[in-house]
Scaffold this motif. Sequence first.
Motif, mmCIF file in Angstrom:
data_model
loop_
_atom_site.group_PDB
_atom_site.id
_atom_site.type_symbol
_atom_site.label_atom_id
_atom_site.label_comp_id
_atom_site.label_asym_id
_atom_site.label_seq_id
_atom_site.Cartn_x
_atom_site.Cartn_y
_atom_site.Cartn_z
ATOM 1 N N THR A 77 0.857 -1.179 0.000
ATOM 2 C CA THR A 77 0.000 0.000 0.000
ATOM 3 C C THR A 77 0.892 1.229 0.000
ATOM 4 O OG1 THR A 77 -1.666 -1.206 1.264
ATOM 5 C CG2 THR A 77 -1.869 1.189 1.217
ATOM 6 N N PHE A 78 0.542 2.209 -0.820
ATOM 7 C CA PHE A 78 1.355 3.416 -0.929
ATOM 8 C C PHE A 78 0.482 4.628 -1.178
ATOM 9 C CE2 PHE A 78 0.902 1.696 -5.134
ATOM 10 C CZ PHE A 78 0.766 2.784 -5.978
ATOM 11 N N PRO A 127 -1.900 -2.840 -19.508
ATOM 12 C CA PRO A 127 -0.604 -2.869 -18.813
ATOM 13 C C PRO A 127 -0.161 -1.471 -18.391
ATOM 14 C CG PRO A 127 -0.312 -3.257 -21.163
ATOM 15 C CD PRO A 127 -1.781 -3.181 -20.919
ATOM 16 N N ALA A 128 0.491 -1.420 -17.241
ATOM 17 C CA ALA A 128 0.977 -0.144 -16.719
ATOM 18 C C ALA A 128 2.281 -0.371 -15.976
ATOM 19 C CB ALA A 128 -0.056 0.470 -15.779
ATOM 20 N N LYS A 129 3.145 0.639 -16.024
ATOM 21 C CA LYS A 129 4.383 0.615 -15.248
ATOM 22 C C LYS A 129 4.205 1.579 -14.081
ATOM 23 C CE LYS A 129 9.319 1.532 -15.309
ATOM 24 N NZ LYS A 129 10.456 2.035 -16.052
ATOM 25 N N GLY A 174 7.592 11.514 -6.104
ATOM 26 C CA GLY A 174 8.298 10.446 -6.791
ATOM 27 C C GLY A 174 7.427 9.307 -7.291
ATOM 28 N N VAL A 175 6.176 9.238 -6.858
ATOM 29 C CA VAL A 175 5.274 8.182 -7.342
ATOM 30 C C VAL A 175 4.923 8.490 -8.789
ATOM 31 C CG1 VAL A 175 2.960 7.169 -7.138
ATOM 32 C CG2 VAL A 175 4.319 7.614 -5.084
ATOM 33 N N ASP A 176 5.104 7.495 -9.660
ATOM 34 C CA ASP A 176 4.780 7.646 -11.074
ATOM 35 C C ASP A 176 3.843 6.519 -11.462
ATOM 36 O OD1 ASP A 176 4.674 8.302 -13.751
ATOM 37 O OD2 ASP A 176 6.747 7.708 -14.189
ATOM 38 N N PHE A 215 11.138 1.266 -6.248
ATOM 39 C CA PHE A 215 11.060 0.101 -7.122
ATOM 40 C C PHE A 215 10.074 0.422 -8.236
ATOM 41 C CE2 PHE A 215 7.496 -0.650 -4.316
ATOM 42 C CZ PHE A 215 6.559 -1.335 -5.074
ATOM 43 N N SER A 216 10.203 -0.311 -9.323
ATOM 44 C CA SER A 216 9.241 -0.181 -10.419
ATOM 45 C C SER A 216 8.774 -1.574 -10.788
ATOM 46 C CB SER A 216 9.853 0.539 -11.625
ATOM 47 O OG SER A 216 10.937 -0.196 -12.141
#
Length: 168
Positions: free
Chosen positions: A47-48, A97-99, A54-56, A87-88
């Motif tokens: 959970t974030f 799909p998502a990064k 910095g969250v992308d 981390f990614s």
Amino acid sequence: MSDGAPDSLIPYDEIVQEALRAVVGRVLGEVEAAGGMPPGSHHFYITFKTGAAGVDIPAELRARFPDEMTIVLQNKFWDLSVADDHFSVGLSFNQIPAKLVIPFSAITAFVDPAVEFGLQFQAVSEVEEAEPHAEPENDSEQGAGNGVGSEDGDDGSNVVTVDFGKKK
């Protein structure tokens, strides 16, 4: 003169939070080094804060989860990459799909239900400064991103909660 303990000049709470977030980084780093899949039946709920620095994440996910979001790393993820401070990972949302790029400082909970292990974190000051930009009335409508690990406190699981912000 004072009812409680004296104020510390050493930021113990920040040091402990940073050390516990390093546990998440080490676990994810070991998964990455082992080929990108958790061993055995291990899997992770992370959970974030979506508005943290910095969250992308894709705009549609940020719109759906303006405050907090939980992702699951179990079977259907790819391209896990772990750095010192973030981390990614690739995930699919409604077959799209998502990064996602997630700094460790944005994480508020990490749970591995396979072994009843969990960590909960205080929001860092950067997150607290970002929250006024989100509309508070939307936060209560988001059930999917809230509560991971919060119900585990009374069932004997290994959830560690660290809260140095409150004095009695």
